[in-house]
Design a protein around this motif. Structure first.
Motif, PDB file in Angstrom:
ATOM      1  N   SER A   1       0.853  -1.187   0.000  1.00 19.14           N
ATOM      2  CA  SER A   1       0.000   0.000   0.000  1.00 19.14           C
ATOM      3  C   SER A   1       0.888   1.235   0.000  1.00 19.14           C
ATOM      4  CB  SER A   1      -0.947  -0.010   1.205  1.00 19.14           C
ATOM      5  OG  SER A   1      -0.239   0.345   2.363  1.00 19.14           O
ATOM      6  N   ILE A   2       0.461   2.255  -0.713  1.00 17.26           N
ATOM      7  CA  ILE A   2       1.240   3.493  -0.803  1.00 17.26           C
ATOM      8  C   ILE A   2       0.356   4.659  -0.387  1.00 17.26           C
ATOM      9  CG2 ILE A   2       2.773   4.874  -2.223  1.00 17.26           C
ATOM     10  CD1 ILE A   2       3.035   2.633  -4.140  1.00 17.26           C
ATOM     11  N   ARG A   3       0.844   5.419   0.584  1.00 19.47           N
ATOM     12  CA  ARG A   3       0.081   6.562   1.083  1.00 19.47           C
ATOM     13  C   ARG A   3       0.455   7.822   0.304  1.00 19.47           C
ATOM     14  NH1 ARG A   3       2.240   6.264   6.870  1.00 19.47           N
ATOM     15  NH2 ARG A   3       3.891   5.239   5.707  1.00 19.47           N
ATOM     16  N   PRO A   4      -0.330   8.863   0.436  1.00 21.71           N
ATOM     17  CA  PRO A   4       0.018  10.113  -0.245  1.00 21.71           C
ATOM     18  C   PRO A   4       1.412  10.581   0.172  1.00 21.71           C
ATOM     19  CG  PRO A   4      -2.186  10.262   0.685  1.00 21.71           C
ATOM     20  CD  PRO A   4      -1.602   8.965   1.164  1.00 21.71           C
ATOM     21  N   GLY A   5       2.200  10.986  -0.787  1.00 19.11           N
ATOM     22  CA  GLY A   5       3.516  11.505  -0.481  1.00 19.11           C
ATOM     23  C   GLY A   5       4.584  10.458  -0.326  1.00 19.11           C
ATOM     24  N   GLU A   6       4.205   9.188  -0.486  1.00 22.10           N
ATOM     25  CA  GLU A   6       5.171   8.116  -0.246  1.00 22.10           C
ATOM     26  C   GLU A   6       5.750   7.601  -1.571  1.00 22.10           C
ATOM     27  OE1 GLU A   6       5.348   4.232   2.690  1.00 22.10           O
ATOM     28  OE2 GLU A   6       3.471   4.725   1.721  1.00 22.10           O
ATOM     29  N   ILE A   7       7.044   7.308  -1.541  1.00 23.81           N
ATOM     30  CA  ILE A   7       7.665   6.669  -2.706  1.00 23.81           C
ATOM     31  C   ILE A   7       8.100   5.273  -2.281  1.00 23.81           C
ATOM     32  CG2 ILE A   7       9.517   6.753  -4.400  1.00 23.81           C
ATOM     33  CD1 ILE A   7       9.673   9.748  -4.044  1.00 23.81           C
ATOM     34  N   ILE A   8       7.522   4.266  -2.921  1.00 23.93           N
ATOM     35  CA  ILE A   8       7.922   2.889  -2.651  1.00 23.93           C
ATOM     36  C   ILE A   8       8.816   2.444  -3.794  1.00 23.93           C
ATOM     37  CG2 ILE A   8       7.123   0.494  -2.486  1.00 23.93           C
ATOM     38  CD1 ILE A   8       6.202   1.886  -0.074  1.00 23.93           C
ATOM     39  N   GLY A   9       9.998   1.941  -3.471  1.00 19.49           N
ATOM     40  CA  GLY A   9      10.894   1.448  -4.503  1.00 19.49           C
ATOM     41  C   GLY A   9      10.840  -0.073  -4.556  1.00 19.49           C
ATOM     42  N   VAL A  10      10.688  -0.611  -5.751  1.00 20.81           N
ATOM     43  CA  VAL A  10      10.743  -2.058  -5.919  1.00 20.81           C
ATOM     44  C   VAL A  10      12.046  -2.390  -6.627  1.00 20.81           C
ATOM     45  CG1 VAL A  10       9.686  -4.075  -6.985  1.00 20.81           C
ATOM     46  CG2 VAL A  10       8.249  -2.313  -5.964  1.00 20.81           C
ATOM     47  N   ALA A  11      12.954  -3.030  -5.889  1.00 22.11           N
ATOM     48  CA  ALA A  11      14.244  -3.391  -6.459  1.00 22.11           C
ATOM     49  C   ALA A  11      14.197  -4.856  -6.859  1.00 22.11           C
ATOM     50  CB  ALA A  11      15.355  -3.158  -5.444  1.00 22.11           C
ATOM     51  N   GLY A  12      14.950  -5.189  -7.894  1.00 21.01           N
ATOM     52  CA  GLY A  12      14.980  -6.586  -8.303  1.00 21.01           C
ATOM     53  C   GLY A  12      15.714  -6.728  -9.611  1.00 21.01           C
ATOM     54  N   VAL A  13      16.233  -7.918  -9.844  1.00 21.69           N
ATOM     55  CA  VAL A  13      16.831  -8.208 -11.134  1.00 21.69           C
ATOM     56  C   VAL A  13      15.688  -8.310 -12.134  1.00 21.69           C
ATOM     57  CG1 VAL A  13      18.219  -9.842 -12.434  1.00 21.69           C
ATOM     58  CG2 VAL A  13      18.733  -9.410 -10.034  1.00 21.69           C
ATOM     59  N   GLU A  14      15.910  -7.813 -13.327  1.00 23.86           N
ATOM     60  CA  GLU A  14      14.835  -7.803 -14.311  1.00 23.86           C
ATOM     61  C   GLU A  14      14.290  -9.200 -14.565  1.00 23.86           C
ATOM     62  OE1 GLU A  14      15.436  -5.450 -17.993  1.00 23.86           O
ATOM     63  OE2 GLU A  14      16.855  -4.409 -16.687  1.00 23.86           O
ATOM     64  N   GLY A  15      12.980  -9.274 -14.818  1.00 22.42           N
ATOM     65  CA  GLY A  15      12.368 -10.558 -15.134  1.00 22.42           C
ATOM     66  C   GLY A  15      11.912 -11.322 -13.922  1.00 22.42           C
ATOM     67  N   ASN A  16      11.764 -10.646 -12.782  1.00 21.36           N
ATOM     68  CA  ASN A  16      11.288 -11.333 -11.587  1.00 21.36           C
ATOM     69  C   ASN A  16       9.853 -10.957 -11.231  1.00 21.36           C
ATOM     70  OD1 ASN A  16      13.199 -13.190 -10.130  1.00 21.36           O
ATOM     71  ND2 ASN A  16      14.575 -11.520 -10.678  1.00 21.36           N
ATOM     72  N   GLY A  17       9.111 -10.499 -12.212  1.00 15.39           N
ATOM     73  CA  GLY A  17       7.695 -10.222 -11.972  1.00 15.39           C
ATOM     74  C   GLY A  17       7.355  -8.744 -11.932  1.00 15.39           C
ATOM     75  N   GLN A  18       8.375  -7.881 -12.059  1.00 15.30           N
ATOM     76  CA  GLN A  18       8.084  -6.446 -12.024  1.00 15.30           C
ATOM     77  C   GLN A  18       7.136  -6.060 -13.153  1.00 15.30           C
ATOM     78  OE1 GLN A  18      11.126  -7.853 -12.106  1.00 15.30           O
ATOM     79  NE2 GLN A  18      12.682  -6.572 -11.151  1.00 15.30           N
ATOM     80  N   ARG A  19       7.424  -6.589 -14.333  1.00 18.81           N
ATOM     81  CA  ARG A  19       6.626  -6.274 -15.513  1.00 18.81           C
ATOM     82  C   ARG A  19       5.174  -6.680 -15.310  1.00 18.81           C
ATOM     83  NH1 ARG A  19       8.393  -6.263 -20.611  1.00 18.81           N
ATOM     84  NH2 ARG A  19       6.844  -5.730 -22.161  1.00 18.81           N
ATOM     85  N   THR A  20       4.988  -7.884 -14.735  1.00 21.13           N
ATOM     86  CA  THR A  20       3.639  -8.382 -14.501  1.00 21.13           C
ATOM     87  C   THR A  20       2.900  -7.445 -13.548  1.00 21.13           C
ATOM     88  OG1 THR A  20       4.614 -10.566 -14.696  1.00 21.13           O
ATOM     89  CG2 THR A  20       2.364 -10.465 -13.884  1.00 21.13           C
ATOM     90  N   LEU A  21       3.566  -7.044 -12.479  1.00 28.41           N
ATOM     91  CA  LEU A  21       2.957  -6.144 -11.503  1.00 28.41           C
ATOM     92  C   LEU A  21       2.515  -4.854 -12.193  1.00 28.41           C
ATOM     93  CD1 LEU A  21       2.347  -5.361  -8.556  1.00 28.41           C
ATOM     94  CD2 LEU A  21       4.700  -4.532  -8.375  1.00 28.41           C
ATOM     95  N   ILE A  22       3.401  -4.283 -13.000  1.00 21.37           N
ATOM     96  CA  ILE A  22       3.079  -3.014 -13.665  1.00 21.37           C
ATOM     97  C   ILE A  22       1.962  -3.201 -14.682  1.00 21.37           C
ATOM     98  CG2 ILE A  22       4.010  -1.317 -15.277  1.00 21.37           C
ATOM     99  CD1 ILE A  22       6.625  -1.515 -13.676  1.00 21.37           C
ATOM    100  N   ASP A  23       1.996  -4.321 -15.400  1.00 22.20           N
ATOM    101  CA  ASP A  23       0.938  -4.582 -16.379  1.00 22.20           C
ATOM    102  C   ASP A  23      -0.431  -4.615 -15.716  1.00 22.20           C
ATOM    103  OD1 ASP A  23       2.618  -4.604 -18.476  1.00 22.20           O
ATOM    104  OD2 ASP A  23       2.594  -6.760 -18.841  1.00 22.20           O
ATOM    105  N   ILE A  24      -0.496  -5.199 -14.523  1.00 25.10           N
ATOM    106  CA  ILE A  24      -1.783  -5.256 -13.827  1.00 25.10           C
ATOM    107  C   ILE A  24      -2.198  -3.852 -13.380  1.00 25.10           C
ATOM    108  CG2 ILE A  24      -2.973  -6.096 -11.761  1.00 25.10           C
ATOM    109  CD1 ILE A  24      -1.214  -8.620 -11.963  1.00 25.10           C
ATOM    110  N   LEU A  25      -1.256  -3.125 -12.808  1.00 24.43           N
ATOM    111  CA  LEU A  25      -1.587  -1.811 -12.256  1.00 24.43           C
ATOM    112  C   LEU A  25      -1.976  -0.804 -13.329  1.00 24.43           C
ATOM    113  CD1 LEU A  25       1.117  -1.318  -9.482  1.00 24.43           C
ATOM    114  CD2 LEU A  25      -1.210  -2.164  -9.284  1.00 24.43           C
ATOM    115  N   THR A  26      -1.515  -1.005 -14.564  1.00 28.53           N
ATOM    116  CA  THR A  26      -1.785  -0.023 -15.606  1.00 28.53           C
ATOM    117  C   THR A  26      -2.893  -0.464 -16.560  1.00 28.53           C
ATOM    118  OG1 THR A  26       0.055  -0.997 -16.830  1.00 28.53           O
ATOM    119  CG2 THR A  26       0.502   1.032 -15.636  1.00 28.53           C
ATOM    120  N   GLY A  27      -3.515  -1.610 -16.280  1.00 29.37           N
ATOM    121  CA  GLY A  27      -4.651  -2.025 -17.093  1.00 29.37           C
ATOM    122  C   GLY A  27      -4.285  -2.863 -18.297  1.00 29.37           C
ATOM    123  N   TYR A  28      -3.011  -3.245 -18.427  1.00 29.49           N
ATOM    124  CA  TYR A  28      -2.603  -4.095 -19.560  1.00 29.49           C
ATOM    125  C   TYR A  28      -3.040  -5.545 -19.350  1.00 29.49           C
ATOM    126  CZ  TYR A  28       0.296  -0.846 -22.195  1.00 29.49           C
ATOM    127  OH  TYR A  28       0.731   0.182 -22.987  1.00 29.49           O
TER     128      TYR A  28
END
Lengths: 524, 378
Positions: free
Chosen positions: A281-308
């Motif tokens: 969960s992200i509150r107003p004013g908060e920056i959450i960083g997701v670190a990881g080697v590419e290909g560990n699900g970041q793309r999937t997470l973003i695809d869901i959040l952006t409606g892809y």
């Protein structure tokens, strides 16, 4: 000191067909047995200069001297004949072949008309032994980690018996541990008598392993310096012409209802990395960083959040609205902005003008229309574009030049200007500063910070730990589709600690950690 | 005084607009196309020199007759008119990166539908040709939805579907022409005569200059406005340039993919009806007129720019008029035109043609700037 350098590139000028001057009277010389960095912002012409040397680009003016004799390198094949090899930024491997087959690809040795497989295996093993580049020659390439793939690329080059090895941004995709390992291998190669050129814009790497550095700016070579006698700040100054300070700015996170709430998000889809039970969960004013080697699900997470991606388990709320079933456009209508990972594919229309790119998501707004929405208001769009060009310091001749003629950093600024100027309530930033110059990077970082200070929530996904450290309030590490660690970015976490989590060596008892954090939030 | 002021500000605005357009890239593309045309004409001239008994006379007839004959200009514009329509149709479709060849069938069926309406719908005065033209466009657009919807919904290759549609429509058309709308008394496969007031008139009694040309020019302007100033046009352009970016920006690409193809069919259909009602007294096409395929060639040479389509079509009208003149007055065959077209297409499509020249020009500009920068360098 030798009198004639091993390699001397003199007054190289290279102009691309689209009119971009990539190299302008650039010079470069390499001594035997040194590690030489070519440093510069993106678009400074480093890669082009090396592509000229490797025969991938035809030079328009200037000459290349090897061992004091002028050579005319017109193809990579010729370059290899002259003992020059190059490891590209993006791997050039055939995934379905074995390691040994990749090593011998294009230079196969035949026995009675058939490829001699044992020769490839022997050769791979011999190189592995000589240089400490251990790898299983029979492994399928697709099963290798990124670090091993890069090692394979280096072996491939060495198998051609080259004496000069060029590496284009070799650490861009590596974890901190893999980087250290690579550097040890490079040192060993140098000690065996190879000369190595590293294209990079990471100052720390230059200080760590390089003997000399040549700085490039706007296609010109600014100068060559002994690394021992020049400071990082001085290199940076020559790279961008001004000193850049990289420091995290303290911000206070505002309380209140979270803008983004993700609960038990799971997605399994054939052919793409899965996501397992992600909570965030992200509150107003908060920056959450997701670190990881590419290909560990970041793309999937973003695809869901952006409606892809529309099929998933769990729930995503943005400002209290469930985004399930919403189209990309409908998600954007919830005041969500998205800086995509690839600026030339998703992020821009390279053939469209800067103005057309800046209004692509807002062209339906009444402010940009006239005649009751039937027509586009060209003058309003041009005024808007001019305002953004100024406030985002985008360098362009005018508002009507196509985006593709801009440099990487400026294209990324166009993308950011479009996404940030709408004052989104949630910003999803995917590698927002990948492959751009330090000046543009710092500028974009400051813009993201300002956005958060004004009460937006930011989800920052990046493989660049410096970026994460620079911006994030809390750092989550994603590995194999799940969050395996959460850290407060208060200076107590170190890069190599994160690296261990990114590689899956360590894993927090995560449920507990999240519970503690949520309890903390509740207390606020 | 105030009028003067207004004129001045307008003048300044026009100048900046022109300056924006006339960047090096644009000027260079224009020069490149002109060079291709000059080379193509030279190739034709060389062939004429080799083949003809009297090359001087032949060349004069070919190049000058269209301009000097009493009805030369009228003929050039008349020949260019259908090409303007199909060129525009192809340019709209190609802007969305759709390789839909339906302009051919749309032109045919649009002409047929326009003819039927002209003959069988009793409308007074100017209303009849107007309705006939719109009917031509509408019928073509309706058939155009077939490849368009198949592509947008099911991702069926529009190239194959549109190519097949052309022949399906041709034979449907021929069936109806010979069995339903045939004029028994004519002794040939043809419709009855159009009523006189259905026809698109010549601009004067003693000229072949048809006012259909103005409809074509109006279409050019409309397409120009469509892409420059409307959101639909913007969406089509963006989808064609970069599909991933269009999706990311919230454009549902099915819309532009569908509408570009249907709009293309509509334009070609209106073109067919305009051609039939301008140059024919009755409809008697039993084969595809080939204007649709020519339209693609024109759109490619014009780089999908509607204003350029107009000029390229006029150029084609010019050389075709010259070729016919040549065939009448000399022993040269008019097929020389296809050689000219082929050379132009080849040179325009070849990306590397004259690129080294452009590079040299750029080098010189950079060299010119060099001493200025040297003073700035620390």
């Amino acid at each position: 000191m030798e009198t004639t350098p091993l390699l001397d590139m003199q007054a190289i000028t290279k102009i691309y067909d689209n009119g971009v001057v990539a190299n302008d009277n650039a010079s470069f010389s390499l001594r035997k047995g040194e590690i030489h960095a070519i440093a510069g912002e993106n678009g400074a012409g480093k890669t082009t200069l090396m592509k000229v040397l490797y025969g991938l680009e035809k030079v328009d003016e200037g000459r290349v001297m090897l061992h004091g004799n002028e050579v005319n390198i017109t193809s990579p094949h010729k370059a290899i004949e002259h003992g020059i090899g190059m490891v590209h930024q993006h791997f050039m491997l055939v995934d379905s072949l074995s390691v040994a087959e990749n090593v011998m690809l294009g230079a196969e040795v035949t026995k009675r008309g058939f490829i001699d497989k044992s020769h490839g295996i022997q050769k791979t093993e011999a190189i592995a032994k000589t240089y400490g580049l251990y790898i299983n020659p029979l492994a399928k390439t697709q099963t290798l980690s990124v670090g091993l793939k890069q090692r394979l690329e280096i072996i491939k080059v060495l198998a051609r018996d080259v004496s000069i090895v060029i590496l284009d941004e070799p650490t861009a995709v590596l974890t901190p541990q893999e980087t250290v390992e690579l550097f040890n291998q490079l040192k060993r190669l140098r000690n065996e008598g190879h000369s190595i050129v590293i294209i990079t814009h990471k100052l720390k790497e230059i200080k760590t392993i390089c003997d000399r550095v040549t700085v490039m700016r706007h296609g010109k070579t600014i100068g060559t310096y002994d690394v021992a006698t020049i400071t990082e700040a001085e290199i940076s100054k020559r790279m961008i012409g001004a000193e850049v300070r990289v420091e995290r700015v303290e911000r206070s996170i505002q309380g209140g209802k979270p803008i983004l709430e993700i609960t038990n998000l799971t997605r399994h889809h054939p052919g793409e990395p899965s996501l397992h039970d992600v909570n965030l969960s992200i509150r107003p004013g908060e920056i959450i960083g997701v670190a990881g080697v590419e290909g560990n699900g970041q793309r999937t997470l973003i695809d869901i959040l952006t409606g892809y991606a529309s099929s998933y388990e769990g729930r995503v709320l943005i400002n209290g609205v469930d985004i399930r079933g919403r189209s990309i456009k409908a998600v954007r209508e919830l005041a969500v902005s998205h800086i995509p990972e690839d600026r030339m594919i998703k992020g821009s229309n390279p053939f469209g003008t800067i103005g057309e790119n800046l209004v692509s998501t807002t062209i339906n707004k009444p402010a940009f229309n006239r005649a009751k929405g039937w027509l586009i208001n060209g003058r309003k769009i041009r005024q808007y574009t001019q305002r953004l060009l100024k406030s985002y310091r985008i360098k362009a001749d005018n508002t009507d030049v196509p985006v593709r003629v801009l440099s990487g950093g400026n294209i990324q600024k166009v993308v950011c200007a479009r996404e940030l100027d709408s004052q989104p309530s949630l910003l999803i930033a995917d590698q927002p500063s990948r492959g751009i110059d330090v000046g543009s990077m710092e500028f974009i970082h400051r813009q993201i910070e300002t956005l958060a200070s004004n009460g937006s929530a930011v989800l920052l996904v990046s493989a660049d730990l410096r970026e994460i450290f620079r911006l994030a309030d809390t750092i989550y590490v994603i590995y194999n589709g799940a969050f395996v660690g959460a850290f407060n970015n208060d200076g107590s976490v170190r890069e190599d600690t994160l690296g261990e989590y990114m590689l899956g060596i360590k894993r927090q008892a995560f449920a507990k950690e999240v519970a503690r954090r949520d309890a903390g939030n509740a207390a606020l | 005084m105030q009028a003067m002021q207004r004129f001045k500000s307008m003048y300044a605005r026009v100048i900046t607009a022109i300056k924006r357009t006339l960047n090096l890239g644009f000027v260079f593309e224009l020069a490149r196309t002109l060079a291709a045309i000059v080379i193509a004409l030279s190739v034709a001239a060389i062939i004429i020199l080799i083949v003809s008994d009297d090359p001087g006379f032949t060349l004069r007839v070919f190049l000058l007759n269209p301009l000097t004959q009493p009805d030369g200009f009228a003929t050039i514009f008349s020949r260019a008119m259908p090409l303007i329509f199909t060129g525009l149709a192809a340019s709209v479709v190609l802007r969305a990166k759709q390789f839909n060849l339906f302009a051919e069938g749309a032109f045919f069926i649009g002409g047929f539908a326009g003819a039927i309406v002209a003959i069988h719908v009793g409308l007074p005065g100017l209303l009849l040709p107007v309705v006939a033209l719109l009917a031509g466009g509408l019928v073509a657009a309706i058939f155009g939805t077939v490849p368009a919807a198949l592509k947008a919904k099911l991702d069926v290759n529009e190239f194959v579907v549109s190519l097949m549609m052309n022949f399906i429509l041709l034979w449907i058309g021929v069936y109806f022409l010979s069995n339903v709308f045939n004029d028994e008394r004519a002794g040939d496969i043809t419709t009855p005569l159009f009523p006189e007031h259905a026809r698109i008139p010549y601009i004067s009694q003693d000229s072949f200059f048809t006012s259909g040309v103005f409809i074509a020019i109006a279409a050019v302007i409309l397409v120009f406005i469509f892409f420059r100033f409307t959101r639909f046009g913007y969406n089509i352009k963006t989808t064609g340039d970069n599909l991933a970016f269009a999706k990311y920006s919230g454009i549902n690409p099915a819309g532009p993919i569908f509408s570009s193809q249907v709009i293309g069919a509509f334009i070609a259909g209106v073109g067919g009806a305009t051609e039939v009602l301008s140059h024919y007294r009755r409809f008697n096409w039993t084969s595809l007129p080939m204007y649709g395929f020519d339209g693609f060639m024109i759109a490619i040479i014009a780089k999908n720019n509607p204003l350029a389509v107009l000029f390229v079509a006029l150029f084609f009208g010019y050389i075709r008029t010259g070729a016919v003149q040549m065939e009448i007055f000399t022993r040269m065959s008019s097929e020389i035109v296809t050689i000219i077209q082929a050379v132009i297409i080849l040179l325009v499509a070849a990306q590397a043609f004259l690129m080294s020249l452009r590079k040299r020009l750029m080098m010189r500009r950079i060299k010119g700037l060099k001493h200025v920068e040297a003073t700035v360098e620390v």
